[in-house]
Design a protein around this motif. Structure first.
Motif, PDB file in Angstrom:
ATOM      1  N   VAL A   1     -18.789 -71.053  44.334  1.00  0.00           N
ATOM      2  CA  VAL A   1     -18.108 -69.870  45.046  1.00  0.00           C
ATOM      3  C   VAL A   1     -16.947 -69.605  43.973  1.00  0.00           C
ATOM      4  CG1 VAL A   1     -16.750 -69.288  46.762  1.00  0.00           C
ATOM      5  CG2 VAL A   1     -18.785 -70.715  47.157  1.00  0.00           C
ATOM      6  N   VAL A   2     -17.012 -68.446  43.344  1.00  0.00           N
ATOM      7  CA  VAL A   2     -15.869 -68.030  42.486  1.00  0.00           C
ATOM      8  C   VAL A   2     -14.964 -67.086  43.458  1.00  0.00           C
ATOM      9  CG1 VAL A   2     -15.349 -66.654  40.661  1.00  0.00           C
ATOM     10  CG2 VAL A   2     -17.452 -67.674  40.793  1.00  0.00           C
TER      11      VAL A   2
ATOM     12  N   MET B   1     -19.301 -76.060  44.648  1.00  0.00           N
ATOM     13  CA  MET B   1     -18.090 -76.095  43.776  1.00  0.00           C
ATOM     14  C   MET B   1     -17.257 -74.843  43.865  1.00  0.00           C
ATOM     15  SD  MET B   1     -17.825 -77.048  39.930  1.00  0.00           S
ATOM     16  CE  MET B   1     -16.496 -76.390  38.859  1.00  0.00           C
ATOM     17  N   ILE B   2     -16.070 -74.835  43.899  1.00  0.00           N
ATOM     18  CA  ILE B   2     -15.190 -73.420  43.755  1.00  0.00           C
ATOM     19  C   ILE B   2     -14.538 -73.475  42.488  1.00  0.00           C
ATOM     20  CG2 ILE B   2     -13.043 -72.835  44.796  1.00  0.00           C
ATOM     21  CD1 ILE B   2     -13.899 -73.800  47.613  1.00  0.00           C
TER      22      ILE B   2
ATOM     23  N   PHE C   1     -20.554 -65.470  45.067  1.00  0.00           N
ATOM     24  CA  PHE C   1     -21.282 -66.569  44.605  1.00  0.00           C
ATOM     25  C   PHE C   1     -21.935 -66.439  42.945  1.00  0.00           C
ATOM     26  CE2 PHE C   1     -21.252 -67.263  49.100  1.00  0.00           C
ATOM     27  CZ  PHE C   1     -21.182 -68.879  49.303  1.00  0.00           C
ATOM     28  N   ASP C   2     -21.807 -67.482  42.489  1.00  0.00           N
ATOM     29  CA  ASP C   2     -22.497 -67.582  40.938  1.00  0.00           C
ATOM     30  C   ASP C   2     -23.427 -68.654  40.875  1.00  0.00           C
ATOM     31  OD1 ASP C   2     -23.242 -67.386  38.500  1.00  0.00           O
ATOM     32  OD2 ASP C   2     -21.542 -68.042  37.557  1.00  0.00           O
TER      33      ASP C   2
ATOM     34  N   ILE D   1     -15.304 -74.729  53.090  1.00  0.00           N
ATOM     35  CA  ILE D   1     -16.258 -73.933  52.131  1.00  0.00           C
ATOM     36  C   ILE D   1     -17.177 -74.877  51.275  1.00  0.00           C
ATOM     37  CG2 ILE D   1     -16.729 -71.788  50.810  1.00  0.00           C
ATOM     38  CD1 ILE D   1     -14.442 -70.669  52.565  1.00  0.00           C
ATOM     39  N   GLU D   2     -16.304 -75.744  50.575  1.00  0.00           N
ATOM     40  CA  GLU D   2     -16.857 -76.394  49.619  1.00  0.00           C
ATOM     41  C   GLU D   2     -17.753 -77.446  49.909  1.00  0.00           C
ATOM     42  OE1 GLU D   2     -15.347 -77.803  45.111  1.00  0.00           O
ATOM     43  OE2 GLU D   2     -14.144 -78.385  46.678  1.00  0.00           O
ATOM     44  N   GLU D   3     -17.402 -78.135  51.221  1.00  0.00           N
ATOM     45  CA  GLU D   3     -18.209 -79.446  51.638  1.00  0.00           C
ATOM     46  C   GLU D   3     -19.250 -79.461  52.680  1.00  0.00           C
ATOM     47  OE1 GLU D   3     -14.749 -81.856  53.076  1.00  0.00           O
ATOM     48  OE2 GLU D   3     -14.177 -82.066  50.990  1.00  0.00           O
TER      49      GLU D   3
END
Length: 111
Positions: free
Chosen positions: A77-78, A1-2, A72-73, A36-38
């Motif tokens: 991805v923040v 998740m972004i 990353f958290d 990046i999300e997928e």
């Protein structure tokens, strides 16, 4: 998740960056962010570790090079902020800005 980083006052640097781009450039940035999300394994062409906890999303469009810095958290991805890259190396002040945003994010998240 972004997730988009927001300052304590509600300002969102990544939204401001996206708003500053042309429509087609925004589409390309969004496409890379979707990758990046997928994807489980993201090619270094699109995501590269810079320093300690800071990463850069790498986007090329129409002869321009754009970078979106992030961290990353957990599994998220923040995204902190973006800029148009004009030099060979990522400017130190951009990395420091991302580190400051990361520290702020983590301090406020814990509360």
């Amino acid at each position: 998740m972004i997730r988009f980083y927001r300052t304590s006052s509600g300002k969102c640097p990544i939204e401001e960056f996206l708003d500053s781009l042309s429509g087609k450039a925004t589409q390309k940035v969004t496409w890379v962010l979707q990758l990046i999300e997928e994807l489980d394994a993201i090619p270094e062409q699109y995501l590269k570790k810079l320093k300690s906890e800071i990463w850069e999303c790498r986007i090329q469009f129409g002869g321009n090079i754009y970078r979106v810095l992030c961290f990353f958290d957990g599994s998220e991805v923040v995204l902190t902020h973006g800029f148009q890259k004009k030099t060979q190396k990522t400017p130190r002040n951009e990395i420091e800005k991302a580190e400051t945003y990361r520290t702020d994010y983590l301090q406020r998240r814990v509360k």
